[in-house]
Write an enzyme that holds these catalytic residues in place. Structure first.
Site, mmCIF file in Angstrom:
data_model
loop_
_atom_site.group_PDB
_atom_site.id
_atom_site.type_symbol
_atom_site.label_atom_id
_atom_site.label_comp_id
_atom_site.label_asym_id
_atom_site.label_seq_id
_atom_site.Cartn_x
_atom_site.Cartn_y
_atom_site.Cartn_z
ATOM 1 N N SER A 179 0.800 -1.218 0.000
ATOM 2 C CA SER A 179 0.000 0.000 0.000
ATOM 3 C C SER A 179 0.841 1.281 0.000
ATOM 4 O O SER A 179 1.638 1.505 -0.894
ATOM 5 C CB SER A 179 -0.943 -0.055 1.205
ATOM 6 O OG SER A 179 -1.767 1.056 1.254
ATOM 7 N N PRO A 215 -0.858 0.983 19.331
ATOM 8 C CA PRO A 215 0.203 0.371 18.529
ATOM 9 C C PRO A 215 -0.281 0.221 17.094
ATOM 10 O O PRO A 215 -1.417 -0.194 16.878
ATOM 11 C CB PRO A 215 0.398 -1.004 19.186
ATOM 12 C CG PRO A 215 -0.866 -1.295 19.918
ATOM 13 C CD PRO A 215 -1.518 0.017 20.240
#
Ligand SMILES: CC(=O)N[C@H]1[C@@H](OP(=O)(O)O)O[C@H](CO)[C@@H](O)[C@@H]1O
Ligand SMILES: [Mg+2]
Length: 542
Positions: free
Chosen positions: A64, A497
């Site tokens: 991506s 996270p």
């Protein structure tokens, strides 16, 4: 399952010693050179998943918006959606077992999931333009075939196109033709149908500048262009002929730096947009007459679409259940505007489209967008049938509204967020409403915000709750954040996270850009101190 063959061929795709990877927000992602074994093993896993679901399964090789040197892989489930959570666990387990335990791991998964090994397996594969992608997709194919599966390699595709192919194949072509031409024809037909219904052509200039992040979106948009011109003319920049993938360009760069991409000349008030590297995200922007840059992100895209759909539903007099799904990264102004001005219910889920997609399925019309521009609109089967019926039965303006809705259903990619299809929807809405990019931007004013990253030894020491808006561990971190937030006006901050990078993400909003920057920096320091920061202490960088 020929376990001996698997063992033999697996050694050709040996796992680097000690390397542990996790199937994260969007599959596996890391440096391309560490991924060969993962690709082979995901080929094996996809063949098992295909047998278990008796359906075609997709595999996309892409990282991506991440740097060109990285790569990644994700599996696509039968209706074009993200892989089911239990299979994500199998994926992590299979990617991490040592060579000698491969047979055992595969047998375990087959037994746990009651996979009928005599069933046929079929896997379709797509890849982005990274230099490493072609070879890695060959390793996927090797995995599929070693397990006796068949495959179709589509070669270069945008991620949403691969999702579309999977959806088409598993619905016997009802959703569309499982070819790139089928994709172009279906979407272009809906788009041209919509723009034909526009009585007023807005700012009179249906030209759009598109920054393609030097990725696969450029190739595919070029292929598609003649299907929808002259209704829309696209000027491509960062089309991969010169620059490096995602480098100083693309939707992620524009959103996170809040500045235009390199390589794009912007005249005042010109409508521009950016795709990310695999064309599943889109953000819009323009420069005003004073030279100020204005970003129109996923939240504002969701707002434009929601208000348009609400108007149409009002016109046809149908009371369908509409919901907007966001994540904690949605700008506070957008949530307030949607709830208080537009009166649509808004829901917050964890980051990652699979969570938003899942929630959106609970509505007749579920509109979901991440702030970074990844999103789409889902129509329930019931809503779709109702709308198609009304488009035949109603008359006058009501009929026109139902027909617009019908085309909108066909234009959105119902499997996943899709930059090309979202772009066409947005262009059609602006044309139909006669709305300029400035008017769209003026719907509400974003609260100034800042996103930062902090490096820690183990990011999993941070656990969260309340759709990631509160930190449960490490002890003291949430209290520290609460204390800092109190120092600023209109403020909000959270940490989590990342599921795609080895970092902790920090987000902050406040009444001015200086305050948002300062709050984000202070929260970063708290993370660094309380969650095991490594390397350099966060510096005030803005
Ligand atoms: C803050 C942010 O933009 N996070 C992104 C990013 O996930 P992280 O888990 O934050 O790394 O990549 C995901 C996959 O593309 C995308 O779904 C998500 O929105
Ligand atoms: Mg992407």
């Amino acid at each position: 399952m020929d376990l001996d063959a698997i063992t033999k061929y697996s050694t050709l795709h040996a796992k680097p010693n000690g390397l542990l990877l996790q199937y994260g927000t969007a599959g596996f992602r890391t440096k391309a050179e560490h991924l060969d074994h993962v690709m082979f093993r995901m080929g094996l896993l996809a063949a098992l998943r295909s047998r278990q679901t008796k359906s075609t399964i997709g595999i996309m090789v892409t990282a991506s918006h991440n740097p060109e040197e990285d790569n990644g892989v994700k599996l696509v489930d039968p209706l074009g959606e993200m892989l089911a959570p239990t299979w994500e666990e199998h994926a992590t387990c299979l990617a991490n077992v040592e060579e000698q335990d491969m047979q055992r791991a595969l047998t375990d998964i087959s037994e746990k999931e009651a996979v009928d090994l005599l069933q046929d397996a079929f896997v379709v594969i797509g890849r982005d333009t990274r230099p490493s992608s072609e070879k890695l997709s060959q390793s996927v194919i090797h995995g599929v075939t070693v397990l006796g599966g068949q495959f179709h390699d589509y070669g270069l595709l945008t991620t949403p196109q691969l999702h579309y192919m999977v959806y088409c194949r598993n619905t016997n072509g009802q959703y569309g033709q499982a070819t790139v031409e089928g994709y172009y024809q279906k979407h272009a037909k809906a788009f041209v149908g919509l723009t034909k219904q526009a009585s007023y052509t807005g700012d009179g200039c249906r030209t759009l500048k598109v920054d393609c992040a030097n990725g696969v979106g450029a190739l595919k948009l070029r292929e598609m262009e003649h299907y929808f011109s002259p209704e829309l003319s696209v000027l491509l920049c960062n089309d991969g002929t010169k620059g490096k993938l995602n480098h100083l360009c693309g939707a992620d760069f524009v959103k996170s730096h809040q500045q235009p991409p390199e390589g794009m000349e912007m005249k005042p008030n010109e409508r521009c947009c950016s795709f990310d590297g695999d064309a599943d995200r889109i953000v819009y922007y323009y420069r005003d007459a004073d030279g100020h840059f204005h970003l129109i992100d996923g939240d504002k895209i969701a707002t434009l679409i929601s208000s348009f759909l609400k108007e149409l539903l009002l016109e046809i007099g149908e009371d369908l259940k509409v919901g907007v799904i966001q994540t904690a990264y949605a700008n506070g102004s957008s949530t307030r505007y949607l709830e208080e001005v537009m009166k649509v219910p808004v829901y917050c889920t964890k980051t990652g489209v699979k969570h938003l997609h899942h929630k959106a399925q609970e509505f007749d019309i579920g509109i979901y967008f991440e702030a970074n521009g990844h999103g789409t609109v889902l129509f329930s089967k019931v809503a779709e049938m109702k709308i198609r019926q009304l488009a035949q039965e109603l008359e006058g303006n009501k009929r026109k509204a139902a027909q617009i809705l019908e085309n909108i259903i066909d234009l959105f990619n119902q499997a996943i967020g899709d930059a090309i299809s979202d772009m066409l929807v947005i262009e059609a809405i602006l044309a139909l409403k006669g709305m300029t990019v400035q008017q769209w931007d003026a719907l509400y004013t974003d609260i100034p915000n800042r996103q930062l990253k902090v490096k820690v030894a183990d990011r999993q020491v941070i656990s969260t709750t309340d759709a990631e808006r509160q930190a449960l561990t490490p002890p003291g971190l949430q209290d520290a954040i609460d204390g800092l937030v109190k120092k600023y006006r209109l403020s909000r901050a959270f940490v989590r996270p990342s599921g795609t990078e080895d970092v902790v993400r920090v987000y902050a909003e406040a009444d001015s850009q200086e305050s948002a920057d300062s709050l984000a920096h202070e929260v970063s320091l708290a993370v660094f101190q309380l969650a095991g920061g490594v390397e350099e202490r966060p510096q005030p960088s803005f």
